[in-house]
Design a protein around this motif. Sequence first.
Motif, PDB file in Angstrom:
ATOM      1  N   ALA A  96      27.384  52.375  41.081  1.00 17.98           N
ATOM      2  CA  ALA A  96      27.750  53.788  41.102  1.00 17.98           C
ATOM      3  C   ALA A  96      29.122  54.039  41.707  1.00 17.98           C
ATOM      4  CB  ALA A  96      26.693  54.589  41.862  1.00 17.98           C
ATOM      5  N   ASP A  97      29.576  53.140  42.583  1.00 21.59           N
ATOM      6  CA  ASP A  97      30.875  53.319  43.242  1.00 21.59           C
ATOM      7  C   ASP A  97      31.988  52.530  42.580  1.00 21.59           C
ATOM      8  OD1 ASP A  97      30.097  55.166  45.241  1.00 21.59           O
ATOM      9  OD2 ASP A  97      29.141  53.534  46.357  1.00 21.59           O
ATOM     10  N   GLY A  98      31.758  52.011  41.384  1.00 23.71           N
ATOM     11  CA  GLY A  98      32.820  51.401  40.591  1.00 23.71           C
ATOM     12  C   GLY A  98      33.402  50.123  41.150  1.00 23.71           C
ATOM     13  N   ALA A  99      32.566  49.249  41.694  1.00 25.90           N
ATOM     14  CA  ALA A  99      33.062  47.975  42.207  1.00 25.90           C
ATOM     15  C   ALA A  99      33.591  47.118  41.062  1.00 25.90           C
ATOM     16  CB  ALA A  99      31.940  47.235  42.940  1.00 25.90           C
ATOM     17  N   LEU A 100      34.733  46.480  41.284  1.00 23.24           N
ATOM     18  CA  LEU A 100      35.329  45.632  40.256  1.00 23.24           C
ATOM     19  C   LEU A 100      34.467  44.397  40.019  1.00 23.24           C
ATOM     20  CD1 LEU A 100      39.107  45.642  41.287  1.00 23.24           C
ATOM     21  CD2 LEU A 100      38.129  46.707  39.253  1.00 23.24           C
ATOM     22  N   ASN A 101      34.305  44.029  38.745  1.00 21.19           N
ATOM     23  CA  ASN A 101      33.648  42.768  38.417  1.00 21.19           C
ATOM     24  C   ASN A 101      34.538  41.582  38.761  1.00 21.19           C
ATOM     25  OD1 ASN A 101      31.504  44.249  37.373  1.00 21.19           O
ATOM     26  ND2 ASN A 101      32.264  44.146  35.274  1.00 21.19           N
ATOM     27  N   SER A 102      35.844  41.781  38.654  1.00 18.14           N
ATOM     28  CA  SER A 102      36.827  40.755  38.971  1.00 18.14           C
ATOM     29  C   SER A 102      38.082  41.466  39.459  1.00 18.14           C
ATOM     30  CB  SER A 102      37.138  39.907  37.730  1.00 18.14           C
ATOM     31  OG  SER A 102      38.187  38.999  37.978  1.00 18.14           O
ATOM     32  N   ALA A 103      38.776  40.861  40.401  1.00 15.20           N
ATOM     33  CA  ALA A 103      39.947  41.516  40.990  1.00 15.20           C
ATOM     34  C   ALA A 103      41.024  41.840  39.964  1.00 15.20           C
ATOM     35  CB  ALA A 103      40.534  40.638  42.099  1.00 15.20           C
ATOM     36  N   ASP A 104      41.073  41.087  38.862  1.00 13.20           N
ATOM     37  CA  ASP A 104      42.104  41.325  37.850  1.00 13.20           C
ATOM     38  C   ASP A 104      41.682  42.328  36.789  1.00 13.20           C
ATOM     39  OD1 ASP A 104      40.265  39.822  36.436  1.00 13.20           O
ATOM     40  OD2 ASP A 104      41.657  38.215  35.893  1.00 13.20           O
ATOM     41  N   GLY A 105      40.488  42.945  36.940  1.00 15.59           N
ATOM     42  CA  GLY A 105      40.037  43.930  35.961  1.00 15.59           C
ATOM     43  C   GLY A 105      39.503  43.325  34.682  1.00 15.59           C
ATOM     44  N   ALA A 106      39.084  42.064  34.717  1.00 16.36           N
ATOM     45  CA  ALA A 106      38.571  41.399  33.518  1.00 16.36           C
ATOM     46  C   ALA A 106      37.490  42.237  32.852  1.00 16.36           C
ATOM     47  CB  ALA A 106      38.008  40.024  33.870  1.00 16.36           C
ATOM     48  N   GLY A 107      37.537  42.270  31.517  1.00 19.90           N
ATOM     49  CA  GLY A 107      36.582  43.070  30.761  1.00 19.90           C
ATOM     50  C   GLY A 107      37.073  44.463  30.455  1.00 19.90           C
ATOM     51  N   SER A 108      38.333  44.745  30.792  1.00 19.49           N
ATOM     52  CA  SER A 108      38.918  46.053  30.480  1.00 19.49           C
ATOM     53  C   SER A 108      40.316  45.842  29.909  1.00 19.49           C
ATOM     54  CB  SER A 108      38.988  46.934  31.736  1.00 19.49           C
ATOM     55  OG  SER A 108      39.937  46.417  32.669  1.00 19.49           O
ATOM     56  N   GLY A 109      40.912  46.910  29.395  1.00 20.38           N
ATOM     57  CA  GLY A 109      42.293  46.846  28.948  1.00 20.38           C
ATOM     58  C   GLY A 109      42.476  46.594  27.462  1.00 20.38           C
ATOM     59  N   GLY A 110      43.718  46.326  27.082  1.00 21.31           N
ATOM     60  CA  GLY A 110      44.097  46.263  25.675  1.00 21.31           C
ATOM     61  C   GLY A 110      43.380  45.200  24.872  1.00 21.31           C
ATOM     62  N   GLY A 111      42.973  44.118  25.526  1.00 19.03           N
ATOM     63  CA  GLY A 111      42.308  43.050  24.809  1.00 19.03           C
ATOM     64  C   GLY A 111      40.874  43.334  24.434  1.00 19.03           C
TER      65      GLY A 111
END
Length: 341
Positions: A138-153
Amino acid sequence: MTTLRTRRVPTDRLTQQITEARSEGEPVLFVHGNVSSSVFWHTTLTALPDRYRPLAVDLRGFGGTDPRPVDATRGLRDYADDLAALLAALRIDRAHLVGWSMGGGVALQYLRDRPAAVRSLTLVNPVSPYGFGGTHGADGALNSADGAGSGGGTANPEFVRLLARGDRGEESPLSPRSVLANCYVKPPLRPQHEDAYVESMLTTRTGDDHYPGDSTTSTAWPGIAPGTRGVLNCLSPTRFRIDDLHLIDPKPPVCWIRGEDDVIVSDTSMFDLAHLGAAGAVPGWDGTPAQPMVTQTRRVLDRYAAAGGAVREVVVPDAGHAVHLERPEEFGGALLGALSA
């Protein structure tokens, strides 16, 4: 019948295209979502009473607004700052904001940065305050510090290819028309003015500076992380994160309107790679949890309410992501309530 007028407005950042219904009344600025334009608001603009001045903007890289590059390292601030420049050019000091999907995130960023300039905020199936993809809890903890799983790819390359090609058919389930029919609205509904909405989607500029943006590799599943340019990267939780909304002053009223059956912004989003991995649609899933997007939005708005802000949530049954197109009467009633709060 209300006649809409479309024009381009020079500002100190870029020239922006707007569609407006009238030039008098309390200003209400409508902000569209990803892979769309102000055209998705046209029927809403004509339905507002005369006491309001409704206008809808094309964000940079969409519709008729200048296709300036998007600096994703600023999160959604390129778009939010563009809104501020537009309102300054129109000599509007305070406005009601209505943001749909990604436009909801743009409106949230605008509110976070300029609370005194907002009369009210209406969020329509908004992106989570913790971005799109790459978080859990619920508090949006990152799965990985680099934001893996999000973004343009994370964009489907076939959808991007068909979008760039200007595909107007529905032979492919990944064509813009098919995505509109199966994801923007809840099937079997086919929206009125469908052809106009498809044309609107096709105004989306594609590439590293626009949609979907660039990407990088990651050692964390699913092996891709956000880059620094373009649309999907500014929605990454490493770029866009609003977890201190409760600290702003003043606190204008917030209304959150959402379709109950949205498959794009959901706790089980069909566009979240972690949820798709759990369903077996993305190979190599390592147990990374899906992003609870609705739960995250509720957490942020609950804190806002606990700090003294007025918040109302309206859930529209049997509606999907474009609730304003699917259930215009219910949406219009909720919107008028928000504007007069």
